[in-house]
Design a protein around this motif. Structure first.
Motif, PDB file in Angstrom:
ATOM      1  N   ARG A  62      47.646  83.523  73.892  1.00 53.67           N
ATOM      2  CA  ARG A  62      48.693  82.961  73.050  1.00 53.67           C
ATOM      3  C   ARG A  62      48.113  81.413  72.366  1.00 53.67           C
ATOM      4  O   ARG A  62      47.512  81.003  73.276  1.00 53.67           O
ATOM      5  N   GLN A 103      44.110  89.901  65.974  1.00 51.23           N
ATOM      6  CA  GLN A 103      45.245  90.280  66.289  1.00 51.23           C
ATOM      7  C   GLN A 103      45.993  88.777  66.829  1.00 51.23           C
ATOM      8  O   GLN A 103      47.004  88.402  66.602  1.00 51.23           O
ATOM      9  N   LYS A 105      46.716  86.558  63.956  1.00 49.16           N
ATOM     10  CA  LYS A 105      47.974  86.926  63.247  1.00 49.16           C
ATOM     11  C   LYS A 105      49.196  86.454  64.027  1.00 49.16           C
ATOM     12  O   LYS A 105      50.040  85.887  63.481  1.00 49.16           O
ATOM     13  N   GLN A 106      49.163  86.677  65.460  1.00 46.11           N
ATOM     14  CA  GLN A 106      50.190  86.352  66.222  1.00 46.11           C
ATOM     15  C   GLN A 106      50.559  84.767  66.379  1.00 46.11           C
ATOM     16  O   GLN A 106      51.679  84.195  66.406  1.00 46.11           O
ATOM     17  N   SER A 107      49.601  84.123  65.950  1.00 40.65           N
ATOM     18  CA  SER A 107      49.450  82.689  66.057  1.00 40.65           C
ATOM     19  C   SER A 107      49.902  81.966  64.544  1.00 40.65           C
ATOM     20  O   SER A 107      49.966  80.671  64.596  1.00 40.65           O
TER      21      SER A 107
END
Ligand SMILES: Cc1cc2nc3c(=O)[nH]c(=O)nc-3n(C[C@H](O)[C@H](O)[C@H](O)COP(=O)(O)OP(=O)(O)OC[C@H]3O[C@@H](n4cnc5c(N)ncnc54)[C@H](O)[C@@H]3O)c2cc1C
Ligand SMILES: NC(=O)c1ccc[n+]([C@@H]2O[C@H](COP(=O)([O-])OP(=O)(O)OC[C@H]3O[C@@H](n4cnc5c(N)ncnc54)[C@H](O)[C@@H]3O)[C@@H](O)[C@H]2O)c1
Ligand code: SF4
Ligand code: FES
Length: 813
Positions: free
Chosen positions: A84, A246, A249-251
């Motif tokens: 994360r 991945q 993108k989430q960040s």
């Protein structure tokens, strides 16, 4: 002053090169933290092909060992992926729950192999070829299975196929296109390559679309869209890669095919950068190290200068590739495909197996393919990069190796600005300059100084040739120096220590004029060993100059935990010891207890900070399963219990192990005592192996049961245990004094010849007595390390307390 915090996600080739470039410019401005998902220090992924092909070992391909991180105060977490990122709070979290804040964050998460989503793709035996674990899977599969299938005849697939052939498997290569390496070669070169690789033993199936992986739990075969199928015990997918984006993108980072970056490798978020295969620059994602290293350099300059105005920025790269399969020369660069607006210059000699094509657009070379003779590759790449108008250049000048019979040296005729090392972008002029200005005299020194030859290694011959041309010497005749920090050989260093009475590591480094004040992970352990050898009574061992395992007296494992191996002399134990081991295993939740090949018990999976308590509770002596010293003396049951035994092998084995335990040796030493020639203790593959015969002992030396399997050679036959002990002392002491650090007895004996050793230890009684005396002196200093550590709180704090700057996980130095 607080240092700026730089966090790197991805401990791979591009990310760590970026840190190297930053440290080169600003050695102490930043505090670095690195998270790597793999349980290893930074290694040369390119050379996995060499590991698979049997030309290198996993330890050979480490680019930056754990000591490098420690030396540069880099906090490293291996086997721990970042899961994360909060770009607003500037925080990252790892899978194991570690949180770090950053001033600048670098994404260098590389790529994942593309796995075709076929029915059955999840079966055992279906793998990719991207990391050390994949490489090990292939090597292990080859031990039990015969039929390998590689899907994809690109660079990776063909290098994997060559490795599997070397592992003695039958190899079928499935390819979707009508010629090999269709992303790098035209069809003429692809056909020639196919013929060459078929000769090497590969079988090709072109224009084939795999639709299914067959088998139950494990793969048994694959089926194609044309209703045909073939058998397979192992399937390696090598059909390209996908950027690992991945997390980005989430960040909230802007991602197309990969993380979008500008010319300074800045992403859409402030103070967040991306380099390597996970970055997309001007719409292009690169999959070779040369452009990634260029990106790393630009990012380092940008971070160090703080202002984009001073840095020219990354403008994109023209890529070139070579296939790393021995006996095949293939090169491809730039826009190699024929287009309506291009014309080409070709040489196609089917008799000589040579094909050369230059693709020309507006009088400029824009791409090239070479097969069979790649001598002109560097020159052609320079032409593509410079965009020079070739209308006035003759064909002979475009392909100098075709016509220039009188001067076979392409390197000699290269211009200074031409590139010798494509991976690292190092020109001929830079190498010549480094050789002259810094007095370099080996390829290893050039590698250390300029990075030339540090990646695929394909340019080593040119670098060596250039060195010879520049210095006017035959470098093959020049002995290898101890390491890149000095030009002195091992022998010369030892002689200087003796003559000048040098007494500690830093003194040697300073007096003998090392190029690096700190030395390196190659020379420091060697100097520590030599100093202890020369002054056994006065020298204080320098723990900082030891490999990490020897420093903490335990063997670091793949997952960052340690193994504990207590001494069991001669492989003999008793209920009390077994009870203690069982109690400790229960108390500390030791995940695995394992009987070792050296006849003792290994407690695996112990956390570093628990080691002192584990050893305190065990109350046993260290088995030194980690050291350059005597490991074990394996024994057979011998005359008391075995009906074939003619001698008491157990007592002799225990006597030997008690005498020589803890002795520092150039490399590990393994011994065995068998009480008859049936050799149940495997005396024939030990550094020193004793075999009982009627009324006597035969002593064998120089055996090795590892990768370089070697039978021990008969040194002598003696009658008594005293004679055995004396002979071992003379032999081992001579080995300690004559071998170079990290040379096994097997290699030493091969180098100097057993007869020359026999002459000293048997024919010269004065020298034999002196060797035995010096051995006694060396042994007189030994103290059990764990007894010392459990008694000293200071040592425990120094070595085992949880530190902020720590190598968190991984194996070896
Ligand atoms: C067998 C083989 C042979 C090759 N031969 C050549 C060659 O001859 N010439 C050439 O130029 N190139 C070659 N390549 C390609 C070259 O190795 C790659 O281009 C290069 O390694 C890419 O560097 P990178 O740092 O971008 O990615 P990588 O080296 O893959 O490093 C990325 C690292 O990030 C880690 N990671 C990913 N996500 C996370 C996360 N969330 N947290 C922490 N860590 C994470 C990954 O585990 C990985 O260790 C070869 C590749 C292979 C597999
Ligand atoms: N010597 C080198 O420079 C070297 C060596 C190994 C790997 N690499 C790099 O590693 C990365 C991965 O290499 P790669 O060879 O996997 O990628 P690649 O994209 O170069 O080659 C993949 C090949 O697989 C074929 N293919 C695609 N789908 C297929 C299917 N369904 N069935 C059969 N074939 C199929 C494609 O036609 C292509 O030729 C690349 O970036 C490559 O540059 C470089
Ligand atoms: S080496 Fe000989 S004596 Fe020893 S266990 Fe084997 S058979 Fe028995
Ligand atoms: S060309 Fe690859 S290391 Fe030099």
């Amino acid at each position: 002053m607080n240092k700026e915090k730089v966090v790197l996600i991805g401990n791979g080739m591009a990310g760590i090169r970026t840190l190297e470039e930053i440290i080169k410019r600003e050695p102490s401005r930043f505090q670095f933290t690195v998270f790597g998902a793999e349980p290893h220090p930074n290694y040369n992924r390119i050379l996995l092909s060499s590991v698979l092909q049997g030309d290198a070992s996993v330890s050979d391909i480490v680019l930056n060992d754990y000591d490098w991180y420690e030396r540069n105060q880099i906090e490293l977490f291996t086997g721990d992926a970042v899961v994360r990122v909060d770009c607003r709070k500037k925080e990252v979290w790892s899978a194991s729950g570690i949180k770090r804040t950053y001033d600048r964050l670098i994404f260098a998460t590389g790529s994942d192999p593309f796995m075709l989503p076929l029915p059955g793709a999840e079966k055992e035996g279906v793998i990719a070829f991207r990391n050390i674990a994949d490489c090990e899977s292939m090597i292990n599969a080859a031990k039990s299975y015969q039929k390998a299938v590689v899907i994809g005849a690109g660079l990776l697939g063909l290098e994997a196929a060559r490795g599997l052939l070397n592992l003695k498997m039958d190899v079928d290569v499935i390819h979707i296109a009508d010629h090999l390496m269709d992303r790098q070669l035209d069809s003429d070169a692809g056909k020639m390559l196919k013929a060459e690789l078929e000769q090497q033993g590969m079988q090709f199936h072109l224009n084939k679309k795999t639709v299914k992986i067959n088998g139950h739990k494990r793969v048994k075969g694959i089926s194609f869209s044309d209703q045909t199928s073939i058998k397979a015990d192992l399937v390696v997918m090598a059909v390209g890669i996908r950027p690992n984006v991945q997390l980005a993108k989430q960040s909230g980072l802007k991602v197309n095919q990969a993380i979008v970056v500008n010319d300074y490798m800045e992403t859409s978020e402030e103070d967040v950068y991306a380099v390597g295969e996970c970055a997309e620059h001007r719409g292009i994602v690169y999959g070779l190290v040369a452009p990634l290293y260029e990106q790393g350099k630009v990012l380092a300059e940008h971070i160090c200068t703080n202002t984009s105005n001073e840095v020219s920025g990354y403008k994109g790269s023209i890529v070139s590739t070579k296939l790393k399969v021995s006996g095949v020369n293939v090169f491809s660069a730039g826009a190699f495909r024929d287009q309506d607006e291009t014309k080409s210059i070709r040489i196609h000699d089917e008799f000589a197996g040579v094909y050369k094509k230059l693709v020309v657009k507006n009088n400029q070379v824009v791409g090239a393919v070479l097969f069979g003779d790649t001598n002109d590759a560097n020159r052609i790449l320079s032409l593509i990069r410079s965009g020079e108008d070739i209308s006035a250049i003759s064909k002979a000048a475009l392909f100098p190796s075709e016509t220039n019979d009188s001067s076979p040296s392409v390197v000699a005729t290269m211009a200074d600005e031409e590139t010798i090392c494509g991976c690292n972008g190092v020109s001929k002029g830079e190498i010549v300059c480094a050789i002259k200005e810094q007095g370099l005299s080996t390829v290893a020194e050039i590698r250390q100084c300029t990075n030339a030859s540090r990646s695929c290694g394909g340019c080593k011959p040119e670098v060596a040739e250039l060195l010879a041309l520049t210095t006017g010497t035959d470098i093959m005749a020049k002995p290898e120096p101890l390491c890149g920090c000095t030009e002195l050989t091992h022998e010369a260093v030892v002689a200087s220590i003796r003559e000048m009475g040098l007494s500690y590591v830093r003194e040697v480094i300073s007096v003998l004029g090392w190029k690096s004040e700190e030395g390196c992970s190659k020379c420091r352990p060697a100097l520590n060993y030599y100093l202890g050898l020369i002054s056994p009574l006065d020298y204080t061992d320098d723990a900082h100059s030891r490999f990490v395992n020897e420093r903490v007296h335990a063997n670091i494992q793949k997952d960052g935990t340690f193994s504990v191996v207590p001494r069991m002399y001669g492989g003999v134990t008793n209920p009390e010891q077994l009870r203690k081991i069982a109690d400790v295993a229960e108390k500390y939740n030791v995940p695995l207890l394992k009987v070792t090949g050296g006849q003792r018990i290994d407690l695996l999976g112990v956390e570093k900070e628990k080691l002192p308590n584990v050893w305190r509770d065990l109350g046993m002596r260290s088995g030194y399963a980690y050291g350059k010293t005597l490991r074990t003396v394996k024994t057979c049951v011998g005359e008391d219990f075995c009906r074939f035994g003619t001698q008491d092998s157990i007592s002799l084995g225990i006597e030997i192990e008690k005498k020589y335990e803890g002795l520092n040796t150039p490399h590990k030493v393994k011994m065995a005592v068998s009480a008859c020639p049936r050799n149940c203790a495997e005396s024939g593959i030990k550094d020193v192996g004793i075999v009982g015969v009627e009324g006597a002992w035969e002593i064998y030396v120089g055996g090795n049961g590892g990768v370089d399997l070697r039978s021990a050679e008969l040194l002598c036959k003696v009658e008594t245990n005293e004679e055995v002990m004396e002979t071992i002392s003379a032999f081992l002491q001579y080995y300690r004094e004559q071998a170079t650090y990290l040379e096994r007895t097997s290699h030493w004996i091969e180098r100097v010849g057993l007869e020359s050793i026999k002459k000293v230890i048997f024919d010269d009684s004065i020298e034999r007595a002196a060797l035995i005396e010096r051995m006694e002196m060396a042994l007189s200093r030994h103290k059990d390390p764990w007894t010392e550590i459990v008694e000293s709180e200071e040592k425990q704090n120094q070595l085992f307390e949880k530190k902020k700057i720590a190598v968190k996980q991984g194996g070896g130095m």
